[in-house]
Motif scaffolding. Structure first.
Motif, PDB file in Angstrom:
ATOM      1  N   PHE A  85      50.793  -3.731 -62.051  1.00 41.95           N
ATOM      2  CA  PHE A  85      51.462  -2.508 -62.495  1.00 41.95           C
ATOM      3  C   PHE A  85      50.623  -1.750 -63.519  1.00 41.95           C
ATOM      4  O   PHE A  85      50.365  -0.551 -63.375  1.00 41.95           O
ATOM      5  N   PHE A  86      50.182  -2.468 -64.551  1.00 39.84           N
ATOM      6  CA  PHE A  86      49.413  -1.793 -65.599  1.00 39.84           C
ATOM      7  C   PHE A  86      48.104  -1.231 -65.058  1.00 39.84           C
ATOM      8  O   PHE A  86      47.715  -0.101 -65.379  1.00 39.84           O
ATOM      9  N   LEU A  87      47.457  -2.021 -64.197  1.00 46.39           N
ATOM     10  CA  LEU A  87      46.197  -1.543 -63.632  1.00 46.39           C
ATOM     11  C   LEU A  87      46.430  -0.292 -62.780  1.00 46.39           C
ATOM     12  O   LEU A  87      45.737   0.716 -62.911  1.00 46.39           O
ATOM     13  N   THR A  88      47.453  -0.367 -61.914  1.00 49.83           N
ATOM     14  CA  THR A  88      47.684   0.736 -60.992  1.00 49.83           C
ATOM     15  C   THR A  88      48.097   2.003 -61.721  1.00 49.83           C
ATOM     16  O   THR A  88      47.515   3.068 -61.540  1.00 49.83           O
ATOM     17  N   PHE A  89      49.128   1.860 -62.587  1.00 49.65           N
ATOM     18  CA  PHE A  89      49.709   3.067 -63.143  1.00 49.65           C
ATOM     19  C   PHE A  89      48.866   3.645 -64.265  1.00 49.65           C
ATOM     20  O   PHE A  89      48.858   4.860 -64.465  1.00 49.65           O
ATOM     21  N   GLY A  90      48.137   2.763 -64.936  1.00 47.70           N
ATOM     22  CA  GLY A  90      47.190   3.267 -65.914  1.00 47.70           C
ATOM     23  C   GLY A  90      46.223   4.236 -65.256  1.00 47.70           C
ATOM     24  O   GLY A  90      45.979   5.342 -65.757  1.00 47.70           O
ATOM     25  N   SER A  91      45.711   3.843 -64.088  1.00 48.67           N
ATOM     26  CA  SER A  91      44.728   4.739 -63.474  1.00 48.67           C
ATOM     27  C   SER A  91      45.386   5.882 -62.703  1.00 48.67           C
ATOM     28  O   SER A  91      44.834   6.978 -62.618  1.00 48.67           O
ATOM     29  N   LEU A  92      46.594   5.630 -62.181  1.00 46.54           N
ATOM     30  CA  LEU A  92      47.262   6.721 -61.450  1.00 46.54           C
ATOM     31  C   LEU A  92      47.515   7.921 -62.348  1.00 46.54           C
ATOM     32  O   LEU A  92      47.399   9.072 -61.924  1.00 46.54           O
ATOM     33  N   LEU A  93      47.867   7.624 -63.613  1.00 48.40           N
ATOM     34  CA  LEU A  93      48.186   8.717 -64.531  1.00 48.40           C
ATOM     35  C   LEU A  93      47.010   9.663 -64.707  1.00 48.40           C
ATOM     36  O   LEU A  93      47.189  10.865 -64.877  1.00 48.40           O
ATOM     37  N   GLY A  94      45.811   9.094 -64.674  1.00 43.78           N
ATOM     38  CA  GLY A  94      44.625   9.926 -64.814  1.00 43.78           C
ATOM     39  C   GLY A  94      44.444  10.913 -63.676  1.00 43.78           C
ATOM     40  O   GLY A  94      43.684  11.872 -63.781  1.00 43.78           O
ATOM     41  N   HIS A  95      45.185  10.682 -62.587  1.00 41.26           N
ATOM     42  CA  HIS A  95      45.001  11.540 -61.411  1.00 41.26           C
ATOM     43  C   HIS A  95      46.004  12.678 -61.321  1.00 41.26           C
ATOM     44  O   HIS A  95      45.959  13.473 -60.380  1.00 41.26           O
ATOM     45  N   VAL A  96      46.979  12.718 -62.229  1.00 41.61           N
ATOM     46  CA  VAL A  96      48.043  13.718 -62.110  1.00 41.61           C
ATOM     47  C   VAL A  96      47.480  15.137 -62.182  1.00 41.61           C
ATOM     48  O   VAL A  96      46.671  15.452 -63.051  1.00 41.61           O
ATOM     49  N   GLN A  97      47.921  15.956 -61.233  1.00 44.65           N
ATOM     50  CA  GLN A  97      47.466  17.351 -61.236  1.00 44.65           C
ATOM     51  C   GLN A  97      48.608  18.265 -61.674  1.00 44.65           C
ATOM     52  O   GLN A  97      49.607  18.369 -60.964  1.00 44.65           O
ATOM     53  N   PRO A  98      48.435  18.943 -62.812  1.00 44.96           N
ATOM     54  CA  PRO A  98      49.534  19.766 -63.334  1.00 44.96           C
ATOM     55  C   PRO A  98      50.057  20.794 -62.330  1.00 44.96           C
ATOM     56  O   PRO A  98      51.268  20.987 -62.233  1.00 44.96           O
ATOM     57  N   ALA A  99      49.200  21.402 -61.550  1.00 44.38           N
ATOM     58  CA  ALA A  99      49.663  22.431 -60.609  1.00 44.38           C
ATOM     59  C   ALA A  99      50.620  21.828 -59.587  1.00 44.38           C
ATOM     60  O   ALA A  99      51.601  22.463 -59.187  1.00 44.38           O
ATOM     61  N   VAL A 100      50.356  20.590 -59.173  1.00 47.23           N
ATOM     62  CA  VAL A 100      51.236  19.927 -58.213  1.00 47.23           C
ATOM     63  C   VAL A 100      52.538  19.538 -58.908  1.00 47.23           C
ATOM     64  O   VAL A 100      53.636  19.767 -58.407  1.00 47.23           O
ATOM     65  N   LEU A 101      52.418  18.979 -60.106  1.00 43.73           N
ATOM     66  CA  LEU A 101      53.587  18.518 -60.850  1.00 43.73           C
ATOM     67  C   LEU A 101      54.528  19.679 -61.176  1.00 43.73           C
ATOM     68  O   LEU A 101      55.751  19.546 -61.095  1.00 43.73           O
ATOM     69  N   PHE A 102      53.962  20.818 -61.554  1.00 41.95           N
ATOM     70  CA  PHE A 102      54.801  21.979 -61.886  1.00 41.95           C
ATOM     71  C   PHE A 102      55.166  22.788 -60.649  1.00 41.95           C
ATOM     72  O   PHE A 102      55.772  23.840 -60.744  1.00 41.95           O
ATOM     73  N   ASN A 103      54.767  22.301 -59.494  1.00 44.92           N
ATOM     74  CA  ASN A 103      55.079  22.951 -58.225  1.00 44.92           C
ATOM     75  C   ASN A 103      54.705  24.431 -58.259  1.00 44.92           C
ATOM     76  O   ASN A 103      55.501  25.306 -57.891  1.00 44.92           O
ATOM     77  N   TRP A 162      56.076   6.478 -62.635  1.00 43.87           N
ATOM     78  CA  TRP A 162      56.033   6.440 -61.168  1.00 43.87           C
ATOM     79  C   TRP A 162      56.285   7.837 -60.573  1.00 43.87           C
ATOM     80  O   TRP A 162      55.601   8.277 -59.652  1.00 43.87           O
ATOM     81  N   LEU A 163      57.264   8.562 -61.161  1.00 45.77           N
ATOM     82  CA  LEU A 163      57.525   9.927 -60.691  1.00 45.77           C
ATOM     83  C   LEU A 163      56.338  10.833 -60.997  1.00 45.77           C
ATOM     84  O   LEU A 163      55.939  11.670 -60.176  1.00 45.77           O
ATOM     85  N   LEU A 164      55.784  10.667 -62.218  1.00 41.19           N
ATOM     86  CA  LEU A 164      54.599  11.448 -62.586  1.00 41.19           C
ATOM     87  C   LEU A 164      53.478  11.205 -61.580  1.00 41.19           C
ATOM     88  O   LEU A 164      52.827  12.144 -61.115  1.00 41.19           O
ATOM     89  N   ALA A 165      53.272   9.917 -61.273  1.00 39.41           N
ATOM     90  CA  ALA A 165      52.161   9.556 -60.391  1.00 39.41           C
ATOM     91  C   ALA A 165      52.358  10.105 -58.988  1.00 39.41           C
ATOM     92  O   ALA A 165      51.410  10.573 -58.358  1.00 39.41           O
ATOM     93  N   THR A 166      53.613  10.039 -58.478  1.00 38.63           N
ATOM     94  CA  THR A 166      53.821  10.516 -57.110  1.00 38.63           C
ATOM     95  C   THR A 166      53.934  12.040 -57.064  1.00 38.63           C
ATOM     96  O   THR A 166      53.231  12.695 -56.302  1.00 38.63           O
ATOM     97  N   MET A 167      54.799  12.606 -57.931  1.00 37.97           N
ATOM     98  CA  MET A 167      55.009  14.060 -57.875  1.00 37.97           C
ATOM     99  C   MET A 167      53.840  14.835 -58.471  1.00 37.97           C
ATOM    100  O   MET A 167      53.740  16.045 -58.290  1.00 37.97           O
ATOM    101  N   GLY A 168      52.993  14.140 -59.220  1.00 40.40           N
ATOM    102  CA  GLY A 168      51.797  14.802 -59.751  1.00 40.40           C
ATOM    103  C   GLY A 168      50.652  14.782 -58.772  1.00 40.40           C
ATOM    104  O   GLY A 168      49.582  15.333 -59.046  1.00 40.40           O
ATOM    105  N   ASN A 169      50.849  14.134 -57.637  1.00 42.37           N
ATOM    106  CA  ASN A 169      49.780  14.054 -56.658  1.00 42.37           C
ATOM    107  C   ASN A 169      50.155  14.568 -55.276  1.00 42.37           C
ATOM    108  O   ASN A 169      49.348  15.174 -54.593  1.00 42.37           O
ATOM    109  N   ILE A 170      51.399  14.274 -54.849  1.00 46.65           N
ATOM    110  CA  ILE A 170      51.838  14.748 -53.536  1.00 46.65           C
ATOM    111  C   ILE A 170      52.630  16.042 -53.740  1.00 46.65           C
ATOM    112  O   ILE A 170      53.628  16.045 -54.447  1.00 46.65           O
ATOM    113  N   PRO A 171      52.204  17.166 -53.151  1.00 49.94           N
ATOM    114  CA  PRO A 171      52.934  18.425 -53.337  1.00 49.94           C
ATOM    115  C   PRO A 171      54.363  18.320 -52.787  1.00 49.94           C
ATOM    116  O   PRO A 171      54.609  17.564 -51.842  1.00 49.94           O
TER     117      PRO A 171
END
Ligand SMILES: N[C@@H](Cc1ccccc1)C(=O)O
Length: 414
Positions: free
Chosen positions: A164-182, A243-252
């Protein structure tokens, strides 16, 4: 569920926190990004925060009532004594239903995630078969002994925490604000889709079968148990937000429509996430984490169902007796998984509907009745009558939302 607590030698507060967080964080979280895509990130945070608050307090109410009984007294004893036979039957039926439908959901989820994992290694394997084999392996462990389950759970839970820590630590670095803010959809509407997320939030925050186990583990020590419940549920809340940040920040947002159309099972979601990450090692970590997340809840919940059924039908603890119980525990959900391998999202929704009875409505009623009968010599949840009303409303509201959405009376994001 109940017996996980008894094997640790020194009851540090972390043991309890991990038992609670470990039960909460399971297959339910994989339904969240898909069912929350309509309401999207910020409104979903509100739904999560509200559900966290209510589910923590309903757990505390259960503790309040439980403290007035002997150590080891469970739901069954308390509801029969405080609320009478009728409620006890309703409560028992809803416990059994939730455990059965979750077992089915785990079979469906594990089939899909194993298929996906093997697919990554270029091995084609049917999901139905994978789910069946995985369930057989879990059934074998449960048949062996509670100790075997407890040991396996400790291993799987450890792996879950690390990945969990390994995955989500690195997933957070991938969040794209434009995707997250739709940013792509200028006039999107979110609020119509808010209500239908609630039963899924409720299922994802379920842990209430473990409250009596904590009292077995720590004795009548409300201060420690309150800390465990607060800590465990807070960890889950934090994880869900990430988890929501990681998914909604990456998948439009529109991307989730296709995911839901394909059944919304774990493999599709993880596949979609891999598709946008372009990072091989992260991809692998996510897959490993999903496998462990499903496996640990699977073990915990089926052990709970096993204990429940053994008690209900009076099957003994001999190998033959355990075999009968294992058969009764696993055969119906396995059959369901064979006939209908893709009902994951439906199953979590129905788990939310039934869990509202024993994780919200009954705890509020129990606390209220136990205050009248015993006063509160050990511990009382703050907020008085108002808090009890809030939890009751939360419980009944959730059931209504689920019924409305099963009759297609709530808007669906599609
Ligand atoms: N919270 C668990 C499901 C659960 C519900 C109710 C009680 C116990 C477990 C999950 O997400 O998988």
């Amino acid at each position: 569920m109940s017996t996980l607590a008894t094997t640790r030698a020194t009851p540090s507060i972390w043991g309890g926190v991990i038992i609670i967080a470990g039960t909460i964080i399971g297959a339910g979280m994989f339904s969240l990004p898909v069912v929350m895509s309509g309401a999207w990130f910020f409104w979903s945070l509100l739904a999560l925060g509200f559900t966290w608050f209510c589910m923590l307090h309903s757990g505390l109410m259960l503790l309040e009532a439980n403290l007035n009984y002997r150590i080891g007294a469970s739901f069954d004893t308390m509801t029969k004594d405080l609320l009478g036979k009728g409620w006890n039957v309703i409560n028992g039926a809803s416990v059994a239903f939730v455990l059965y439908i979750l077992t089915y959901a785990y079979i469906s989820a594990s089939g899909s995630i194993i298929q996906h994992t093997l697919g990554e290694m270029a091995i084609a394997f049917p999901a139905r078969m994978a789910g069946l084999l995985f369930a057989l392996a879990v059934a074998f462990i449960v048949w062996l002994s509670t100790r075997a389950v407890s040991r396996m759970t400790a291993i799987v839970l450890g792996a879950k925490v690390i990945t969990f820590f390994l995955t989500f630590g690195s997933l957070l670095g991938h969040v794209q604000p434009a995707v997250l803010f739709n940013a792509a959809e200028a006039h999107a509407s979110y609020t119509p889709y808010l209500l239908m997320t609630l039963p899924f939030c409720l299922a994802s925050f379920g842990y209430h079968g473990n409250v009596p186990s904590l009292m077995k583990y720590y004795g009548k020590d409300p201060r420690t148990i309150v800390r465990c419940l607060t800590g465990g549920t807070l960890i889950a809340l934090g994880l869900y937000v990430v988890w929501l940040l990681a998914t909604m920040g990456n998948i439009p947002r529109p991307g989730f429509i296709a995911i839901a159309q394909q059944g919304g099972n774990i493999d599709v979601l993880v596949g979609a996430l891999s598709g946008v990450l372009h990072n091989r090692s992260l991809d692998l970590l996510l897959i490993v984490f999903s496998n462990f997340a499903v496996a640990s809840s699977f073990l915990g919940v089926t052990l709970g169902l096993f204990d429940y059924l053994a008690d209900l039908f009076g099957f003994d603890d001999s190998p033959q007796g355990r075999f009968k119980t294992v058969l009764l525990t696993f055969a119906p959900p396995m059959l369901g998984g064979l006939i209908w391998p893709n009902g994951f999202l439906y199953a979590i929704g129905y788990a939310g509907l039934a869990a509202t009875v024993w994780a919200a409505i009954v705890p509020a009623l129990l606390a209220s009745a136990s205050r009248k009968r015993f006063g509160s010599p050990h511990f009382r949840v703050w907020g008085g009558e108002g808090m009890i009303m809030l939890i009751l409303l939360f419980g009944v509201g959730n059931a209504m939302v689920h019924l409305l959405s099963s009759f297609n009376l709530l808007p669906v994001y599609q």
